[in-house]
Scaffold this motif. Structure first.
Motif, PDB file in Angstrom:
ATOM      1  N   VAL A  52     -10.386   8.401 -10.534  1.00 34.84           N
ATOM      2  CA  VAL A  52      -9.470   8.803 -11.601  1.00 34.84           C
ATOM      3  C   VAL A  52      -8.309   9.571 -10.984  1.00 34.84           C
ATOM      4  O   VAL A  52      -8.484  10.669 -10.449  1.00 34.84           O
ATOM      5  N   ALA A  53      -7.130   8.974 -11.051  1.00 40.52           N
ATOM      6  CA  ALA A  53      -5.911   9.616 -10.548  1.00 40.52           C
ATOM      7  C   ALA A  53      -5.120  10.190 -11.721  1.00 40.52           C
ATOM      8  O   ALA A  53      -5.360   9.854 -12.887  1.00 40.52           O
ATOM      9  N   ARG A  54      -4.180  11.035 -11.394  1.00 35.37           N
ATOM     10  CA  ARG A  54      -3.385  11.711 -12.422  1.00 35.37           C
ATOM     11  C   ARG A  54      -2.464  10.723 -13.149  1.00 35.37           C
ATOM     12  O   ARG A  54      -2.319  10.769 -14.364  1.00 35.37           O
ATOM     13  N   ASP A  55      -1.818   9.868 -12.369  1.00 30.62           N
ATOM     14  CA  ASP A  55      -0.878   8.900 -12.928  1.00 30.62           C
ATOM     15  C   ASP A  55      -0.791   7.716 -11.966  1.00 30.62           C
ATOM     16  O   ASP A  55      -1.441   7.700 -10.920  1.00 30.62           O
ATOM     17  N   GLN A  56       0.024   6.736 -12.305  1.00 31.35           N
ATOM     18  CA  GLN A  56       0.073   5.517 -11.499  1.00 31.35           C
ATOM     19  C   GLN A  56       0.659   5.770 -10.117  1.00 31.35           C
ATOM     20  O   GLN A  56       0.246   5.139  -9.131  1.00 31.35           O
ATOM     21  N   ASP A  57       1.616   6.670 -10.003  1.00 28.36           N
ATOM     22  CA  ASP A  57       2.182   6.981  -8.680  1.00 28.36           C
ATOM     23  C   ASP A  57       1.108   7.517  -7.748  1.00 28.36           C
ATOM     24  O   ASP A  57       1.036   7.127  -6.566  1.00 28.36           O
ATOM     25  N   GLN A  58       0.287   8.416  -8.249  1.00 26.89           N
ATOM     26  CA  GLN A  58      -0.785   8.960  -7.430  1.00 26.89           C
ATOM     27  C   GLN A  58      -1.804   7.866  -7.105  1.00 26.89           C
ATOM     28  O   GLN A  58      -2.282   7.764  -5.962  1.00 26.89           O
ATOM     29  N   ALA A  59      -2.134   7.041  -8.068  1.00 30.47           N
ATOM     30  CA  ALA A  59      -3.080   5.950  -7.841  1.00 30.47           C
ATOM     31  C   ALA A  59      -2.591   5.013  -6.739  1.00 30.47           C
ATOM     32  O   ALA A  59      -3.370   4.574  -5.874  1.00 30.47           O
ATOM     33  N   ASN A  60      -1.305   4.723  -6.734  1.00 30.51           N
ATOM     34  CA  ASN A  60      -0.742   3.828  -5.719  1.00 30.51           C
ATOM     35  C   ASN A  60      -0.880   4.411  -4.316  1.00 30.51           C
ATOM     36  O   ASN A  60      -1.036   3.674  -3.337  1.00 30.51           O
ATOM     37  N   LEU A  61      -0.822   5.736  -4.203  1.00 34.20           N
ATOM     38  CA  LEU A  61      -0.997   6.385  -2.896  1.00 34.20           C
ATOM     39  C   LEU A  61      -2.399   6.164  -2.353  1.00 34.20           C
ATOM     40  O   LEU A  61      -2.601   6.023  -1.151  1.00 34.20           O
ATOM     41  N   TYR A  62      -3.385   6.144  -3.248  1.00 40.32           N
ATOM     42  CA  TYR A  62      -4.780   6.072  -2.825  1.00 40.32           C
ATOM     43  C   TYR A  62      -5.245   4.654  -2.535  1.00 40.32           C
ATOM     44  O   TYR A  62      -6.215   4.456  -1.796  1.00 40.32           O
ATOM     45  N   LEU A  63      -4.584   3.681  -3.115  1.00 44.38           N
ATOM     46  CA  LEU A  63      -5.050   2.306  -3.052  1.00 44.38           C
ATOM     47  C   LEU A  63      -5.359   1.822  -1.629  1.00 44.38           C
ATOM     48  O   LEU A  63      -6.400   1.196  -1.402  1.00 44.38           O
ATOM     49  N   PRO A  64      -4.498   2.092  -0.628  1.00 42.44           N
ATOM     50  CA  PRO A  64      -4.793   1.582   0.713  1.00 42.44           C
ATOM     51  C   PRO A  64      -6.042   2.190   1.358  1.00 42.44           C
ATOM     52  O   PRO A  64      -6.536   1.642   2.357  1.00 42.44           O
ATOM     53  N   TYR A  65      -6.543   3.276   0.812  1.00 48.95           N
ATOM     54  CA  TYR A  65      -7.668   3.986   1.422  1.00 48.95           C
ATOM     55  C   TYR A  65      -9.009   3.662   0.764  1.00 48.95           C
ATOM     56  O   TYR A  65     -10.028   4.227   1.148  1.00 48.95           O
ATOM     57  N   LEU A  66      -8.999   2.769  -0.210  1.00 46.44           N
ATOM     58  CA  LEU A  66     -10.201   2.529  -0.991  1.00 46.44           C
ATOM     59  C   LEU A  66     -10.792   1.151  -0.727  1.00 46.44           C
ATOM     60  O   LEU A  66     -10.048   0.180  -0.549  1.00 46.44           O
ATOM     61  N   PRO A  67     -12.123   1.052  -0.720  1.00 49.08           N
ATOM     62  CA  PRO A  67     -12.740  -0.275  -0.688  1.00 49.08           C
ATOM     63  C   PRO A  67     -12.288  -1.083  -1.903  1.00 49.08           C
ATOM     64  O   PRO A  67     -11.999  -0.529  -2.966  1.00 49.08           O
ATOM     65  N   SER A  68     -12.237  -2.397  -1.748  1.00 47.64           N
ATOM     66  CA  SER A  68     -11.732  -3.247  -2.840  1.00 47.64           C
ATOM     67  C   SER A  68     -12.610  -3.182  -4.081  1.00 47.64           C
ATOM     68  O   SER A  68     -12.159  -3.494  -5.186  1.00 47.64           O
ATOM     69  N   SER A  69     -13.857  -2.761  -3.917  1.00 46.94           N
ATOM     70  CA  SER A  69     -14.770  -2.707  -5.055  1.00 46.94           C
ATOM     71  C   SER A  69     -14.522  -1.504  -5.971  1.00 46.94           C
ATOM     72  O   SER A  69     -15.040  -1.447  -7.092  1.00 46.94           O
ATOM     73  N   VAL A  70     -13.751  -0.528  -5.504  1.00 48.60           N
ATOM     74  CA  VAL A  70     -13.498   0.678  -6.290  1.00 48.60           C
ATOM     75  C   VAL A  70     -12.401   0.417  -7.326  1.00 48.60           C
ATOM     76  O   VAL A  70     -11.356  -0.159  -7.014  1.00 48.60           O
ATOM     77  N   HIS A  71     -12.647   0.850  -8.548  1.00 49.02           N
ATOM     78  CA  HIS A  71     -11.671   0.666  -9.626  1.00 49.02           C
ATOM     79  C   HIS A  71     -10.830   1.935  -9.765  1.00 49.02           C
ATOM     80  O   HIS A  71     -11.368   3.036  -9.906  1.00 49.02           O
TER      81      HIS A  71
END
Length: 200
Positions: A52-71
């Motif tokens: 759970v990220a604060r907003d879409q900008d923050q979510a986009n920062l995390y995307l490269p660091y997450l396994p593809s299975s994580v929503h």
């Protein structure tokens, strides 16, 4: 694999750290970030993992660091605080229970997660207690508490601890926690550069 979702709350401002805590290097394993480590750890215990990220900008920062299975999801309403993050995560999941952890708790022990999951029971929050203090950001929550969270949010509350006044709670005392995590490392928060240096 049990029918539990892992939820990582990562919507904070990281103001005391001065940089995003989710992307800090994991002590002892510098090539990993806090968020990638916790996502992998929860994936080994839970059926699904949500971040759970604060907003879409923050979510986009995390995307490269997450396994593809994580929503990746975002707060239903940004800038409200951890109670909103908890609400957003529980609302998005499809299982009956969630193991919830804050992103700044990099030393969560797998055995502690398994203990929480093993205690799951209907309509009850499974709440570790350390020094008599409820550890609301590392606990097991049933999805059925969503109406109670909505009530607290409508009352202007932002803190998950306020939920405990309304919900059914099963406390896990320190003696029981120490059977799986003798030093209670799971409950260490890393909030400042000094704390990060200490553990690094």
């Amino acid at each position: 694999m049990n029918e539990t979702t892992g939820i990582i709350l990562a919507g904070g401002q990281s103001s005391r750290m001065g940089r995003d805590k989710a992307l800090l290097p994991l002590p002892g394993e510098q090539r990993l970030t806090f968020v990638s480590h916790l996502a992998t750890l929860l994936s080994s215990t839970c059926q699904d993992v949500l971040l759970v990220a604060r907003d879409q900008d923050q979510a986009n920062l995390y995307l490269p660091y997450l396994p593809s299975s994580v929503h990746l999801i975002t707060d239903a309403t940004p800038h409200i605080g951890p109670l909103m993050g908890l609400y957003s995560g529980l609302r998005a999941m499809t299982t009956a229970y969630a193991v919830v952890t804050a992103v700044d708790m990099p030393f969560v022990q797998p055995a502690l997660l398994e203990l929480l999951v093993a205690q799951a029971r209907a309509d009850t929050i499974i709440m570790p207690m350390v020094g008599g203090v409820p550890q609301v950001l590392l606990a097991l929550y049933p999805r059925s508490v969503l109406p109670l969270i909505e009530q607290r949010l409508q009352e202007g509350r932002r803190d998950p601890r306020s939920l405990l006044q309304l919900a059914q709670v099963l406390p896990l005392e320190e003696a029981q926690l120490r059977t799986v995590d003798p030093q209670l490392r799971s409950f260490v928060n890393v909030n400042t550069p000094e704390e990060l240096s200490f553990y690094t």
